[in-house]
Design a protein around this motif. Structure first.
Motif, PDB file in Angstrom:
ATOM      1  N   GLY A   1       1.271  -1.145  -0.123  1.00  0.00           N
ATOM      2  CA  GLY A   1       0.085   0.093   0.001  1.00  0.00           C
ATOM      3  C   GLY A   1       0.824   1.170  -0.061  1.00  0.00           C
ATOM      4  N   PRO A   2       0.222   1.945  -0.558  1.00  0.00           N
ATOM      5  CA  PRO A   2       1.016   3.792  -0.650  1.00  0.00           C
ATOM      6  C   PRO A   2       1.126   4.720   0.453  1.00  0.00           C
ATOM      7  CG  PRO A   2      -1.201   3.341  -1.559  1.00  0.00           C
ATOM      8  CD  PRO A   2      -0.836   2.220  -1.644  1.00  0.00           C
ATOM      9  N   GLY A   3       0.744   3.650   2.050  1.00  0.00           N
ATOM     10  CA  GLY A   3       0.558   4.341   2.293  1.00  0.00           C
ATOM     11  C   GLY A   3       1.859   4.306   3.684  1.00  0.00           C
ATOM     12  N   ARG A   4       2.246   2.949   3.257  1.00  0.00           N
ATOM     13  CA  ARG A   4       3.334   2.436   3.356  1.00  0.00           C
ATOM     14  C   ARG A   4       4.696   2.694   3.284  1.00  0.00           C
ATOM     15  NH1 ARG A   4       1.979  -2.542   7.183  1.00  0.00           N
ATOM     16  NH2 ARG A   4      -0.046  -2.800   7.609  1.00  0.00           N
ATOM     17  N   VAL A   5       4.494   2.414   1.654  1.00  0.00           N
ATOM     18  CA  VAL A   5       5.600   3.229   1.366  1.00  0.00           C
ATOM     19  C   VAL A   5       6.216   4.617   1.555  1.00  0.00           C
ATOM     20  CG1 VAL A   5       6.307   3.828  -1.290  1.00  0.00           C
ATOM     21  CG2 VAL A   5       4.610   1.364  -1.067  1.00  0.00           C
ATOM     22  N   LEU A   6       5.319   5.065   1.470  1.00  0.00           N
ATOM     23  CA  LEU A   6       5.742   6.691   1.565  1.00  0.00           C
ATOM     24  C   LEU A   6       6.271   6.654   2.822  1.00  0.00           C
ATOM     25  CD1 LEU A   6       3.184   9.142   0.326  1.00  0.00           C
ATOM     26  CD2 LEU A   6       4.971   8.892  -0.543  1.00  0.00           C
ATOM     27  N   ALA A   7       5.972   5.746   4.541  1.00  0.00           N
ATOM     28  CA  ALA A   7       5.739   6.169   5.538  1.00  0.00           C
ATOM     29  C   ALA A   7       7.283   5.090   5.297  1.00  0.00           C
ATOM     30  CB  ALA A   7       5.370   5.040   6.524  1.00  0.00           C
ATOM     31  N   ALA A   8       7.846   4.522   4.565  1.00  0.00           N
ATOM     32  CA  ALA A   8       9.145   3.768   4.172  1.00  0.00           C
ATOM     33  C   ALA A   8      10.327   4.634   4.165  1.00  0.00           C
ATOM     34  CB  ALA A   8       9.279   2.439   3.813  1.00  0.00           C
TER      35      ALA A   8
END
Lengths: 117, 560
Positions: B268-275
């Motif tokens: 998911g894009p939310g996790r990608v941004l957090a990473a």
């Protein structure tokens, strides 16, 4: 568009084939003006023209005017349906000398402005 | 002030040294090695002015004067003089020549060198090497032979030599700095090229996700990514790094490659941004930050999951309306604590429409006329005008439209994510280069479009002729034979065929386009008459966002 230039019955016969539009109208104009400059009697065979637009018509008008000034003959021969349609739209069918058949060019061609169609 | 010339020699002007001045000026003008020429000048001056010795001093970066050449019984080349020492410093500081007739009576004379070398200085002639206020050094001559002091003429010659020396030195420095600038410029251009090569390749026409980037100049802080995933979904991202130059470019490269890598690992894009945030924090690029939207398109359902970190809100165009997708987090790279709870995600149903993402270079582009910012509304207005186009062509068209009409201060990046579950538009809209060679293709496109829309042979013939004539006008009169684009639009509206031709040339004054009187037989001016004869209405309409010209021609299908 293809242009071929030959001699026929003492006329310079210019045969056009294909579409005459802005991409090739200057080549047509150049050919017509050269023959006009040489004071040739000119017949333009339009039987195999699929499309002509105002830029192509403009070249024909210019050559017609040159011929008139020279006292030479300028004849449009056997215009295809699309060509005739545009000539009529521009009401130039009353200006040009238009003959039905490409061959033979009548020994005594009609006077300018007189359509033989 | 100089003391009066004690020799008082009449007819002893600098003109008698013209040959040497001319020789040295020529030498400086063609010199590849200014210092070598300076040394030659020093030797010549010592000879001609009958001095016992001479030294050339140049200012060092540390502010001291260093002897770069020396003529005479004692070689003092390499000698450094701290500021304030002796007559040479007085010359440089005053930026004015100095003549000392008797060193014993000048309080500024520093005997340290004489003491160290055994040379006895009696008289001095010293002239600054300077270009206007810019001080470069000085040439100092010692002890005129025969016991006389140096004369006014001697001073004149020395000044002529130092003046051409100064010009040559300034010239050499300018050339060197120019060469350095050129090298830096080449480096920057190379970096920009590498950066552009990192953007995704052009997507095929059938891809639902497309992006375009128009760099303003130099290296860019914008990026976009399109990554098809093994399960058929398509991950995408758009971003803008704050700041300019190399630092922003490097951060952009790092963020883009992090996205490409992490999007395959994180769900998911939310996790990608957090990473990405946590990785960027490791590298600590103080003073810069990244605004970014990451998304994931499910092609089969037409649904998109979005996560936004401080970027311009994406805009959904569906059912004729534009809706901004609000919400999200602050930019990446500022404070990792902000992202401790992850990044919220929004699910957007494309609903047969398209989602647009862009960077602020686009919304902040200013119109060439009036200088008003295009704004998000302006961008959407342009996109709205080209909805019948394929997605990839639509993006190109917007960029081409902007190219002629606005001043870009920043890079422009624009993305579209399209719903492939939507029914295709019955209208035809295409972008063509404004060249005579494509007229045949344009005519064929009109004929093919009408075959799909309906209309008999007479309608087709009329529309083909009118479109050709209108395109001729655009090529010849709007663009005046120069580069440009034509947008062709063919659609059916009720019982009519509507043809719209748009160009991005400066506005044409419709009152100047007149139909030629037909009795006036002459070449030219026929086109407009033909258009009006074969179509029911022909007229200019306000172009989208006031860019370019929009000609609309209508042909009724069923004659009344």
């Amino acid at each position: 568009m293809n242009i071929t230039s030959t001699q026929r019955n003492g006329f310079a016969a210019i045969v056009l084939e294909g579409d005459v539009d802005l991409s090739c109208s200057s080549a047509l104009r150049k050919e017509l003006l050269e023959r006009t400059f040489e004071r040739c009697d000119i017949v333009v065979d339009l039987s195999r023209v699929g499309y002509i637009d105002s830029s192509g018509i403009a070249g024909l008008v210019e050559a017609y005017q040159g011929a008139r000034a020279n006292g030479t003959r300028f004849i449009l021969a056997a215009p295809s349906v699309p060509v005739l349609r545009v000539l009529r739209l521009a009401r130039l069918d009353r200006v040009f000398t238009i003959v039905e058949s490409v061959e033979p060019v009548p020994a005594v061609a009609a006077t300018p402005g007189e359509s033989l169609l | 002030m100089l003391p009066p010339d004690p020799s008082g020699a009449a007819g002893d002007g600098p003109s008698r040294h013209l040959d040497l001045i001319a020789e040295m000026m020529a030498a400086f003008a063609r010199s590849q090695d200014v210092e070598a020429t300076l040394r030659l000048g020093l030797v010549r001056a010592v000879e001609r002015l009958e001095a016992e010795a001479g030294s050339l001093f140049l200012l060092e970066p540390d502010g001291s004067l260093r002897c770069r050449a020396s003529v005479g019984p004692v070689d003092v080349t390499g000698l450094r003089l701290a500021p304030g020492t002796g007559i040479v410093w007085r010359t440089v500081e005053a930026n004015c020549p100095q003549r000392v007739g008797d060193t014993g009576r000048d309080p500024d004379f520093a005997p340290t060198i004489d003491d160290a070398t055994g040379f006895i200085t009696r008289s001095i002639l010293c002239a600054p090497v300077a270009a206007g206020p810019e001080r470069l050094g000085a040439i100092e001559l010692f002890n005129k032979r025969g016991g006389h002091p140096f004369s006014d003429a001697d001073l004149g010659l020395l000044q002529a030599l130092t003046a051409s020396a100064a010009l040559a030195m300034i010239n050499a420095r300018l050339l060197a700095s120019l060469a350095e600038q050129e090298m830096m410029q080449r480096d920057l251009e190379l970096a920009a090229e590498i950066q552009r090569a990192m953007l995704p390749p052009l997507q095929g026409e059938d891809s639902p996700v497309h992006g375009v980037n128009l760099p303003a100049r130099g290296v860019s802080g914008d990026f976009y990514e399109i990554v098809p995933l093994p399960d058929g979904r398509i991950a995408f991202a758009i971003g803008d790094v704050a700041g300019k130059g190399m630092k922003a470019a490097l951060l952009m490269a790092r963020t883009a490659s992090l996205f490409r890598c992490l999007v395959k690992r994180e769900d998911g894009p939310g996790r990608v941004l957090a990473a990405i945030e946590s990785e960027l924090h490791e590298t600590r690029l103080a003073g810069t930050f990244v605004t970014m939207v990451a998304g994931l398109l499910d092609v089969d359902t037409g649904r998109v999951v979005l996560a936004n970190a401080g970027h311009e809100p994406p805009v959904l165009y569906a059912k004729g309306r534009f809706v901004e997708i609000e919400g999200g987090m602050p930019p990446l790279g500022i404070d990792p604590r902000l992202f401790a709870d992850g990044v919220p995600e929004t699910v957007v149903d494309l609903d047969g429409g398209a989602l647009y993402l862009f960077t602020d270079g686009l919304t902040e582009a200013r119109g060439v006329v009036g200088g008003v910012m295009l704004g998000a509304a302006g961008v959407l207005g342009l996109l709205d005008a080209f909805t019948a186009m394929s997605a990839a062509e639509r993006l190109q068209t917007v960029l081409h439209a902007l190219g002629g009409a606005v001043t870009l201060r920043d890079d422009v990046t624009l993305m579209v994510v399209e719903d492939r579950t939507r029914p295709p538009s019955s209208a035809v809209q295409r972008l063509f280069p404004a060249r005579p060679e494509v007229l045949a293709e344009i005519r064929a496109t009109v004929a093919a479009a009408l075959a799909g829309i309906g209309g008999g042979a007479e309608v087709v013939e009329a529309c083909v002729l009118a479109t050709d004539e209108a395109c001729q006008n655009i090529i010849r009169h709007a663009y005046k034979g120069g580069e440009g684009d034509i947008v062709l639009h063919v659609s059916r509206e009720d019982d009519s065929v509507v043809i719209r031709l748009m160009d991005f040339a400066p506005p044409v004054d419709p009152s100047k386009i007149v139909s030629r009187p037909l009795d006036d037989v002459r070449p030219g001016g026929l086109g407009t008459h033909l258009m009006r004869s074969v179509m029911d209405t022909v007229g200019f309409r306000p172009p989208p966002m006031g860019i370019g010209n929009l000609l609309e021609m209508v042909k009724r299908i069923e004659s009344p």
